[in-house]
Motif scaffolding. Structure first.
Motif, PDB file in Angstrom:
ATOM      1  N   ALA A 126       0.359  -1.490  -0.124  1.00 41.47           N
ATOM      2  CA  ALA A 126      -0.336   0.292   0.454  1.00 41.47           C
ATOM      3  C   ALA A 126       1.025   1.172  -0.028  1.00 41.47           C
ATOM      4  CB  ALA A 126      -0.891   0.010   0.750  1.00 41.47           C
ATOM      5  N   TYR A 127       2.052   0.888   0.943  1.00 37.28           N
ATOM      6  CA  TYR A 127       3.175   1.805   1.056  1.00 37.28           C
ATOM      7  C   TYR A 127       4.336   1.769  -0.224  1.00 37.28           C
ATOM      8  CZ  TYR A 127       0.506   3.891   4.610  1.00 37.28           C
ATOM      9  OH  TYR A 127      -0.394   4.950   5.815  1.00 37.28           O
ATOM     10  N   LEU A 128       3.873   1.482  -1.314  1.00 30.94           N
ATOM     11  CA  LEU A 128       4.794   1.188  -2.459  1.00 30.94           C
ATOM     12  C   LEU A 128       6.284   2.077  -2.787  1.00 30.94           C
ATOM     13  CD1 LEU A 128       6.140  -1.202  -3.446  1.00 30.94           C
ATOM     14  CD2 LEU A 128       4.885  -0.700  -5.751  1.00 30.94           C
ATOM     15  N   ARG A 129       4.510   3.659  -2.540  1.00 31.04           N
ATOM     16  CA  ARG A 129       5.441   5.075  -2.722  1.00 31.04           C
ATOM     17  C   ARG A 129       6.745   5.711  -2.065  1.00 31.04           C
ATOM     18  NH1 ARG A 129       4.355   9.058  -0.458  1.00 31.04           N
ATOM     19  NH2 ARG A 129       6.169   9.778  -0.352  1.00 31.04           N
ATOM     20  N   TYR A 130       6.581   4.441  -1.024  1.00 33.23           N
ATOM     21  CA  TYR A 130       7.882   5.532   0.183  1.00 33.23           C
ATOM     22  C   TYR A 130       8.806   5.632  -0.475  1.00 33.23           C
ATOM     23  CZ  TYR A 130       4.854   6.251   4.257  1.00 33.23           C
ATOM     24  OH  TYR A 130       4.032   7.604   4.548  1.00 33.23           O
ATOM     25  N   ILE A 131       9.401   3.680  -1.631  1.00 32.76           N
ATOM     26  CA  ILE A 131      10.941   3.548  -1.297  1.00 32.76           C
ATOM     27  C   ILE A 131      10.777   4.000  -3.276  1.00 32.76           C
ATOM     28  CG2 ILE A 131      13.022   1.944  -1.835  1.00 32.76           C
ATOM     29  CD1 ILE A 131      12.000   1.067   1.133  1.00 32.76           C
ATOM     30  N   TYR A 132       9.538   3.575  -4.036  1.00 36.97           N
ATOM     31  CA  TYR A 132      10.021   3.385  -5.156  1.00 36.97           C
ATOM     32  C   TYR A 132       8.817   4.141  -5.678  1.00 36.97           C
ATOM     33  CZ  TYR A 132      11.654  -1.665  -3.940  1.00 36.97           C
ATOM     34  OH  TYR A 132      12.831  -2.294  -3.429  1.00 36.97           O
TER      35      TYR A 132
ATOM     36  N   LEU B  47       9.230  12.705   5.323  1.00 37.65           N
ATOM     37  CA  LEU B  47       9.902  11.879   5.394  1.00 37.65           C
ATOM     38  C   LEU B  47      10.019  10.646   4.334  1.00 37.65           C
ATOM     39  CD1 LEU B  47      11.077  11.189   9.062  1.00 37.65           C
ATOM     40  CD2 LEU B  47      12.567  12.914   7.322  1.00 37.65           C
ATOM     41  N   SER B  48       9.106  10.907   3.871  1.00 43.93           N
ATOM     42  CA  SER B  48       8.865   9.857   2.479  1.00 43.93           C
ATOM     43  C   SER B  48       9.109   9.928   1.309  1.00 43.93           C
ATOM     44  CB  SER B  48       7.322   9.155   2.637  1.00 43.93           C
ATOM     45  OG  SER B  48       6.659  10.222   2.332  1.00 43.93           O
TER      46      SER B  48
ATOM     47  N   VAL C 168      17.160   3.271   4.351  1.00 49.26           N
ATOM     48  CA  VAL C 168      17.601   3.674   5.826  1.00 49.26           C
ATOM     49  C   VAL C 168      16.567   4.165   7.025  1.00 49.26           C
ATOM     50  CG1 VAL C 168      19.487   4.901   7.156  1.00 49.26           C
ATOM     51  CG2 VAL C 168      20.401   3.302   4.839  1.00 49.26           C
ATOM     52  N   ILE C 169      16.557   5.410   5.887  1.00 46.07           N
ATOM     53  CA  ILE C 169      15.730   6.332   6.545  1.00 46.07           C
ATOM     54  C   ILE C 169      13.896   6.238   7.047  1.00 46.07           C
ATOM     55  CG2 ILE C 169      14.113   8.280   6.225  1.00 46.07           C
ATOM     56  CD1 ILE C 169      16.621   8.755   4.398  1.00 46.07           C
ATOM     57  N   ASN C 170      12.995   5.249   6.192  1.00 46.17           N
ATOM     58  CA  ASN C 170      11.996   4.380   5.918  1.00 46.17           C
ATOM     59  C   ASN C 170      11.774   3.163   6.906  1.00 46.17           C
ATOM     60  OD1 ASN C 170      10.337   7.054   5.318  1.00 46.17           O
ATOM     61  ND2 ASN C 170      11.616   5.650   3.574  1.00 46.17           N
ATOM     62  N   LYS C 171      13.145   2.219   7.056  1.00 48.80           N
ATOM     63  CA  LYS C 171      13.005   1.023   7.296  1.00 48.80           C
ATOM     64  C   LYS C 171      13.779   1.055   8.663  1.00 48.80           C
ATOM     65  CE  LYS C 171       9.834   0.470   4.245  1.00 48.80           C
ATOM     66  NZ  LYS C 171       8.687   0.646   4.047  1.00 48.80           N
TER      67      LYS C 171
ATOM     68  N   TYR D  56       0.419  13.826   0.967  1.00 44.00           N
ATOM     69  CA  TYR D  56       0.668  12.857  -0.663  1.00 44.00           C
ATOM     70  C   TYR D  56       0.090  13.914  -1.532  1.00 44.00           C
ATOM     71  CZ  TYR D  56       1.667   9.696   2.860  1.00 44.00           C
ATOM     72  OH  TYR D  56       2.606   9.085   4.017  1.00 44.00           O
ATOM     73  N   PRO D  57      -1.320  14.168  -1.734  1.00 50.06           N
ATOM     74  CA  PRO D  57      -1.635  14.742  -3.007  1.00 50.06           C
ATOM     75  C   PRO D  57      -1.069  15.953  -3.122  1.00 50.06           C
ATOM     76  CG  PRO D  57      -3.403  14.076  -1.707  1.00 50.06           C
ATOM     77  CD  PRO D  57      -2.635  13.811  -0.627  1.00 50.06           C
TER      78      PRO D  57
END
Length: 430
Positions: free
Chosen positions: A26-32, A242-243, A266-269, A373-374
């Motif tokens: 659901a939060y795939l955007r955080y890294i990708y 931060l994402s 590193v930041i998000n995980k 996000y929007p």
């Protein structure tokens, strides 16, 4: 007895890791975010819309998820939630059009929030007596972080094996997550109990008051409920901002996509796994002893970090300074995240309305999921990068100031309550 103990900790690990990693697609955007735009064909605004669709649905489902946890078998709910999330991932891997993607996000909210959020927390808490809750919840947060981090590092490694233009890179990541979800769902079936044991029965009986309308209204009338909600709201806004670190480092400092994505991990995980327990240690061993005061101190540090980020944003030169400032901001955010629900207990919230208070604070506190996000996606699409990120970090600065104001109000309230209790005890003694 030894086998029982091993099984208990294994069950806790399965529940924690399932609860943690279930949100990653659901939060795939955080890294990708950049690969999603490239391979799935979405604009940054559309990706923001995809994220806020999950956020809006989640907000609606936080409160009912508590009732689900009390009424249904934990084993059946967790197993079906994880397998359903895995199957939705398989659908996501075919790179569907926007309307299908939005439907998938709504379904993700149903499987991860409604079916899993409260069930996983309650199933974990039932693994120990009342005197063990601190230990179990501490380990749950740590194990969640470790599970999320391990899977993120592994999928990043797989992603980096592909050529930059190969659309199968993101597809492989989505398929790995889907497979892990289905495997965890099967493990839940064999390890998680129904949640109908003696303690569960007792807890359910004790919780009957929580669902009466009168209690919900009394929670809404308590000022500390609103103070705690606004503290969570402020910290969570920084968490959402931060994402965008991956994008910021790529666009402003020219970091390569793979290097920036590793920074995202590193930041998000990794920071998520480390900083929550560190926040707890600061509270336990520093002279503050108050989660509210520690969150206030961390908010002051984040104001300084954001001030320096805004000052260097006009002329970004040293990538090491940029990374250092973002890591400092991440530390203050994740340490605060490990403590903000502790503020509710510190505010002397009565036990019988604790569940309702956490539910209401979740609804208000997690509202940034809906709008951050929007808005940031729109800024990214319509403004030059320097201006878009300046606006974003200004939003973060306002959120940190909000945390400082409401931690001050909450701590003043806590101190007043403590003084009143001391006076009452003194009068009783006389």
């Amino acid at each position: 007895m030894h086998n029982t103990s091993i099984r208990r900790w294994l069950t806790l690990a399965i529940i924690s890791i399932s609860g943690g990693v279930s949100f990653d697609l659901a939060y795939l955007r955080y890294i990708y975010q950049i690969p999603m735009a490239k391979f799935m064909g979405f604009t940054n605004t559309e990706i923001g819309l995809i994220m806020s669709t999950f956020g809006i649905t989640a907000i609606v489902l936080y409160a009912p998820s508590g009732i689900i946890a009390d009424k249904f078998s934990h084993k059946k709910m967790m197993t079906s939630a994880m397998i359903a999330t895995g199957l939705l991932g398989l659908l996501m891997s075919v790179y569907p059009p926007l309307w299908v993607m939005l439907c998938i996000q709504v379904a993700f909210a149903i499987t991860t929030i409604l079916m899993l959020w409260s069930v996983s927390i309650k199933a974990a808490s039932l693994l120990g007596g009342h005197d063990e809750q601190g230990k179990i919840m501490g380990w749950m947060e740590g194990l969640r972080g470790v599970g999320v981090m391990s899977l993120a590092v592994f999928t990043m490694w797989v992603f980096s094996r592909f050529a930059p233009e190969d659309p199968n890179s993101l597809k492989s990541v989505i398929l790995i997550y889907s497979g892990v979800y289905i495997a965890l769902g099967i493990l839940c079936w064999f390890f998680v109990s129904d949640g109908n044991g003696a303690q569960a029965q007792a807890d359910s009986a004790g919780d009957k008051r929580t669902f009466s309308l009168k209690d919900i209204l009394s929670v809404l009338r308590i000022s500390t409920t609103w103070y705690c909600s606004m503290i969570i709201f402020g910290v969570y806004t920084i968490y959402a901002i931060l994402s965008y670190s991956t994008n910021y480092l790529t666009e402003m400092y020219g970091l390569s996509l793979v290097a920036a994505s590793y920074m995202g991990v590193v930041i998000n995980k990794i920071f998520r796994a480390m900083c929550g327990p560190i926040g707890g240690l600061i509270t336990t061993y520093s002279r503050y002893k108050s989660p509210t005061r520690v969150v206030q101190f961390l908010a002051l540090v984040s104001v300084v970090a954001l001030g320096v980020i805004l000052a260097t944003n006009r002329n970004p030169t040293s990538v090491a300074v940029g990374i250092g400032l973002i890591l400092l901001l991440a530390f203050t955010c994740y340490a605060s995240r490990g403590l903000y629900f502790a503020c509710i207990g510190e505010a002397r919230t009565p036990t019988y309305i604790m569940g309702t208070t956490v539910g209401i604070c979740s609804v208000i506190g997690f509202l940034p999921d809906v709008f951050v996000y929007p808005i940031v996606g729109y800024w990214q699409d319509t403004l030059p990068p320097a201006e878009a990120y300046r606006n974003m970090y200004m939003m973060g600065l306002a959120a940190s100031c909000l945390v400082i104001v409401f931690t001050f109000q909450l701590f003043r309230n806590i101190r007043r309550t403590a003084q009143n209790e001391a006076m009452t005890a003194e009068q009783a003694a006389q």
